[in-house]
Design an enzyme around this catalytic site. Structure first.
Site, PDB file in Angstrom:
ATOM      1  N   GLY A  61      43.907  50.761  37.254  1.00 49.83           N
ATOM      2  CA  GLY A  61      45.317  50.856  36.866  1.00 49.83           C
ATOM      3  C   GLY A  61      45.885  52.159  37.372  1.00 49.83           C
ATOM      4  O   GLY A  61      45.139  53.055  37.765  1.00 49.83           O
ATOM      5  N   CYS A  88      37.205  51.653  38.040  1.00 44.28           N
ATOM      6  CA  CYS A  88      38.181  52.709  38.274  1.00 44.28           C
ATOM      7  C   CYS A  88      38.824  53.182  36.952  1.00 44.28           C
ATOM      8  O   CYS A  88      38.133  53.743  36.120  1.00 44.28           O
ATOM      9  CB  CYS A  88      39.208  52.240  39.312  1.00 44.28           C
ATOM     10  SG  CYS A  88      40.041  53.620  40.087  1.00 44.28           S
ATOM     11  N   TYR A  89      40.118  52.896  36.732  1.00 42.36           N
ATOM     12  CA  TYR A  89      40.723  53.304  35.457  1.00 42.36           C
ATOM     13  C   TYR A  89      39.926  52.729  34.287  1.00 42.36           C
ATOM     14  O   TYR A  89      39.713  53.391  33.271  1.00 42.36           O
ATOM     15  CB  TYR A  89      42.180  52.820  35.375  1.00 42.36           C
ATOM     16  CG  TYR A  89      42.874  53.155  34.068  1.00 42.36           C
ATOM     17  CD1 TYR A  89      43.557  54.356  33.918  1.00 42.36           C
ATOM     18  CD2 TYR A  89      42.834  52.276  32.981  1.00 42.36           C
ATOM     19  CE1 TYR A  89      44.189  54.672  32.713  1.00 42.36           C
ATOM     20  CE2 TYR A  89      43.455  52.579  31.777  1.00 42.36           C
ATOM     21  CZ  TYR A  89      44.142  53.775  31.658  1.00 42.36           C
ATOM     22  OH  TYR A  89      44.763  54.082  30.467  1.00 42.36           O
ATOM     23  N   HIS A 175      35.795  50.328  43.807  1.00 42.37           N
ATOM     24  CA  HIS A 175      36.243  48.944  43.636  1.00 42.37           C
ATOM     25  C   HIS A 175      35.250  47.946  44.249  1.00 42.37           C
ATOM     26  O   HIS A 175      35.236  47.770  45.463  1.00 42.37           O
ATOM     27  CB  HIS A 175      37.615  48.764  44.284  1.00 42.37           C
ATOM     28  CG  HIS A 175      38.688  49.473  43.535  1.00 42.37           C
ATOM     29  ND1 HIS A 175      39.406  48.880  42.516  1.00 42.37           N
ATOM     30  CD2 HIS A 175      39.130  50.743  43.609  1.00 42.37           C
ATOM     31  CE1 HIS A 175      40.261  49.751  42.014  1.00 42.37           C
ATOM     32  NE2 HIS A 175      40.119  50.895  42.659  1.00 42.37           N
ATOM     33  N   GLU A 177      35.404  44.831  44.071  1.00 49.16           N
ATOM     34  CA  GLU A 177      36.061  43.565  44.413  1.00 49.16           C
ATOM     35  C   GLU A 177      36.620  43.536  45.839  1.00 49.16           C
ATOM     36  O   GLU A 177      36.909  42.475  46.368  1.00 49.16           O
ATOM     37  CB  GLU A 177      37.169  43.249  43.389  1.00 49.16           C
ATOM     38  CG  GLU A 177      38.390  44.162  43.424  1.00 49.16           C
ATOM     39  CD  GLU A 177      38.223  45.468  42.646  1.00 49.16           C
ATOM     40  OE1 GLU A 177      37.081  45.866  42.381  1.00 49.16           O
ATOM     41  OE2 GLU A 177      39.247  46.097  42.326  1.00 49.16           O
ATOM     42  N   SER A 229      55.590  17.313  46.145  1.00 49.70           N
ATOM     43  CA  SER A 229      56.275  18.012  47.240  1.00 49.70           C
ATOM     44  C   SER A 229      55.516  17.836  48.542  1.00 49.70           C
ATOM     45  O   SER A 229      56.021  18.148  49.612  1.00 49.70           O
ATOM     46  CB  SER A 229      56.354  19.499  46.914  1.00 49.70           C
ATOM     47  OG  SER A 229      55.068  20.087  47.064  1.00 49.70           O
ATOM     48  N   GLY A 230      54.274  17.346  48.434  1.00 52.66           N
ATOM     49  CA  GLY A 230      53.465  17.220  49.636  1.00 52.66           C
ATOM     50  C   GLY A 230      52.676  18.477  49.911  1.00 52.66           C
ATOM     51  O   GLY A 230      51.800  18.504  50.761  1.00 52.66           O
ATOM     52  N   ASP A 233      49.242  22.193  46.242  1.00 55.51           N
ATOM     53  CA  ASP A 233      49.080  22.142  44.784  1.00 55.51           C
ATOM     54  C   ASP A 233      49.477  20.785  44.202  1.00 55.51           C
ATOM     55  O   ASP A 233      48.723  20.182  43.440  1.00 55.51           O
ATOM     56  CB  ASP A 233      49.906  23.241  44.104  1.00 55.51           C
ATOM     57  CG  ASP A 233      49.522  24.627  44.601  1.00 55.51           C
ATOM     58  OD1 ASP A 233      48.438  24.754  45.197  1.00 55.51           O
ATOM     59  OD2 ASP A 233      50.312  25.563  44.411  1.00 55.51           O
ATOM     60  N   SER A 234      50.659  20.310  44.591  1.00 54.68           N
ATOM     61  CA  SER A 234      51.081  19.053  43.952  1.00 54.68           C
ATOM     62  C   SER A 234      50.232  17.885  44.454  1.00 54.68           C
ATOM     63  O   SER A 234      49.956  16.947  43.706  1.00 54.68           O
ATOM     64  CB  SER A 234      52.576  18.787  44.143  1.00 54.68           C
ATOM     65  OG  SER A 234      52.873  18.396  45.454  1.00 54.68           O
ATOM     66  N   SER A 235      49.759  17.929  45.694  1.00 55.99           N
ATOM     67  CA  SER A 235      48.966  16.787  46.143  1.00 55.99           C
ATOM     68  C   SER A 235      47.580  16.777  45.503  1.00 55.99           C
ATOM     69  O   SER A 235      47.067  15.712  45.152  1.00 55.99           O
ATOM     70  CB  SER A 235      48.903  16.687  47.667  1.00 55.99           C
ATOM     71  OG  SER A 235      48.623  17.902  48.249  1.00 55.99           O
ATOM     72  N   LYS A 372      44.265  29.773  44.063  1.00 56.07           N
ATOM     73  CA  LYS A 372      44.633  28.964  45.236  1.00 56.07           C
ATOM     74  C   LYS A 372      43.410  28.510  46.048  1.00 56.07           C
ATOM     75  O   LYS A 372      43.328  27.349  46.454  1.00 56.07           O
ATOM     76  CB  LYS A 372      45.560  29.783  46.137  1.00 56.07           C
ATOM     77  CG  LYS A 372      46.179  28.993  47.257  1.00 56.07           C
ATOM     78  CD  LYS A 372      47.362  28.224  46.748  1.00 56.07           C
ATOM     79  CE  LYS A 372      48.002  27.375  47.830  1.00 56.07           C
ATOM     80  NZ  LYS A 372      49.213  26.732  47.331  1.00 56.07           N
TER      81      LYS A 372
END
Ligand code: XMP
Length: 516
Positions: A61, A88-89, A175, A177, A229-230, A233-235, A372
């Protein structure tokens, strides 16, 4: 307990102290096959206890722990008996609240730093004694409380990592990550498997099975509707529900006429004809274009498209009649609360919110827990082709915000053709996975050119390509000159109406990714 609950039973809580990498930490944990949640550092002790987590990770942070208004978690988390890893923080916060001292570093460390590890700690299991880590800190841990020991150091940082083996509480100044930390993945793996003792049951394959089983149970005999929407995510959301209830799911695909070249046809072919979704494609392009006639202001364009999208969807839904559930492709980054400020940042990006005039009892969001890349992995699991599943994000208002000035069929054609060439060249160069977003923008500026013996007076076309982790910040992509050269040549030669091509070399901030 349902199979769905079972899958999420073993989970890690990431407490957010306002660090820019919280989502990246989350993704790394998931990549180790462990489910995790991200919540603000101010989350109450009761909520944390009730969550039955296998361990906690405290993020970095921007604050200094010793400042009066520094972000705080409930100190009680240190006595829950849960394994904790502070980054870190987060590490400084642990040191400070367990009797240690934190102050300004004599020499702040930023960037790649060689670090020496006490490899007998379970946190460093199977790691070499020296490796490079990514540091980014102005404060430093000067002393540790009772029972804590330094387990890593660098030239300027005597406590690069520390631990209390009996309490399973650890902290690291760097870090793990980020990619620049050579053994970052191993470190997180060790924390999860050697210290939290997780089993690692979170896989996309298990997710698909558990989700479909859960949807079969909860949606039995029900009718569902999806605004399709194609996009990825929506598909993927629709396919999961389709797997559970088949033709009881109706997908309405509103084609506003401002999609990428051939996209609407591809989407229809793949999802309706190959996957067998009950999909209604509504060609509403005429209607959208009419409303957008003469409109040049970007916000006005967004407003018109957003509202109209909902209207068309509602009209189609009315033909279908009442449904029980509405399916949405919401994903985890859309719902993560921010620890500082609490706002969901992407709201202005949603096309039009929820329809008001469609009757349904509940909302189904099967991807609400996924990042995602996990959605893409689920898509692949469900058999969606790589080209489709790896498509870059595309704004709801579509090409409308990539055509500066007025939108006409002719101008849509120009930007579609140029964009298709740009995408093809990026793909041919093998850059399509590493660049977050790349597209063409049609400006409303004409310049003089010469083709053969003729003077031309056509549009300037902009090419954009950015690398980004989260789309909140972005860098312009260093696309090799020869790729830019090929794209530019092809666009000027093959696309009628373009006389000049420029490449956008602005980061975000100060620019945004889209030009409008
Ligand atoms: P900006 O331009 O704000 O874009 O840097 C960040 C990300 O959001 C997308 N974007 C939108 N998506 N509706 C959307 O659904 C919108 O109005 C919109 N505007 C920008 C953009 O493509 C990028 O991925």
């Amino acid at each position: 307990m349902s199979r769905m609950d079972n899958l999420r039973q073993e989970k890690i809580l990431i407490l957010d102290f306002g660090g820019q990498y919280k989502q990246l930490i989350g993704r790394r944990v998931r990549e180790e096959h462990v489910f995790c949640e991200i919540k603000p550092c101010t989350t109450s002790l009761e909520t944390i206890k009730a969550g039955q987590y296998a361990g906690l990770i405290l993020t970095g942070g921007p604050d200094s722990v010793y400042k009066e208004d520094a972000l705080q978690a409930d100190e009680g988390i240190l006595s829950l008996g849960l394994p904790i890893l502070g980054i870190c923080y987060g590490a400084q916060w642990i040191a400070y609240h367990t009797g240690g001292t934190v102050d300004k570093a004599g020499v702040p460390e930023y960037g790649k730093t060689v670090t020496h590890f006490a490899v007998d700690s379970p946190l460093f299991h199977s790691m070499p004694a020296d490796s490079v880590v990514w540091m980014s800190h102005g404060d430093q841990i000067l002393a540790l409380g009772d029972g804590f020991a330094s387990i890593a150091h660098s030239d300027h940082c005597p406590v690069a990592a520390f631990g209390h083996a009996d309490r399973a509480i650890y902290g690291m100044q760097f870090h793990p990550e980020v990619e620049h930390t050579e053994y970052g993945r191993e470190l997180l793996h060790n924390f999860l498997y050697e210290i939290c003792h997780v089993r690692g049951e979170w896989t996309m394959n298990a997710f698909v099975d558990a989700t479909v089983a859960h949807l079969k149970e909860t949606l039995a005999g029900k009718k569902a509707l999806c605004a399709f929407s194609g996009g990825v995510d929506s598909s993927v959301a629709a396919l999961l529900v389709h797997k559970a209830i088949g033709q009881n799911l109706t997908c309405v695909f509103v084609d506003h006429g401002m999609l990428r070249k051939d996209e609407a046809d591809t989407v229809e072919r793949v999802f309706k004809h190959e996957f067998g979704l009950n999909l209604i494609r509504v060609d509403a392009s005429e209607r959208f274009l009419k409303l957008l006639e003469g409109v040049t202001d970007p916000e006005q364009k967004r407003k018109i498209i957003g509202e109209q999208f909902i209207r068309v969807f509602e009209e189609e839904a009315a033909k279908i009649g009442a449904v029980d559930v509405l399916v949405q492709g919401t994903i985890y980054p859309d719902v993560i609360e921010s620890g500082v400020g609490g706002a969901v940042i992407k709201s202005h990006h949603n096309v039009g919110g929820l329809p008001k005039n469609v009757r349904f009892d509940s909302l189904v969001e099967p991807l609400r827990d996924l990042f995602k890349d996990e959605v893409r992995a689920v898509g692949t699991e469900l058999g969606i082709a790589e080209d489709l599943v790896w498509r870059q994000p595309f704004p709801g208002p579509g090409l409308a915000v990539r055509i500066l000035g007025e939108i006409t069929r002719e101008r849509i054609r120009i930007v579609q053709d140029a964009d298709a060439i740009w995408r093809e060249e990026i793909k041919n160069a093998g850059l399509h996975r590493s660049i977050g977003q790349y597209f063409a923008v049609l400006t409303n500026l004409a310049t003089v050119g010469v083709m053969g013996d003729h003077r031309t007076y056509d549009y300037v076309l902009g090419l954009r390509a950015v690398t980004t982790n989260d789309f909140m910040t972005a860098e312009w992509a260093r696309v090799p000159y020869d790729v830019l050269d090929r794209a530019s040549n092809r666009i000027v030669n093959e696309v009628d109406g373009v006389s000049r091509v420029v490449y956008d070399i602005t980061g975000k901030p100060p620019a945004t990714i889209e030009w409008e």
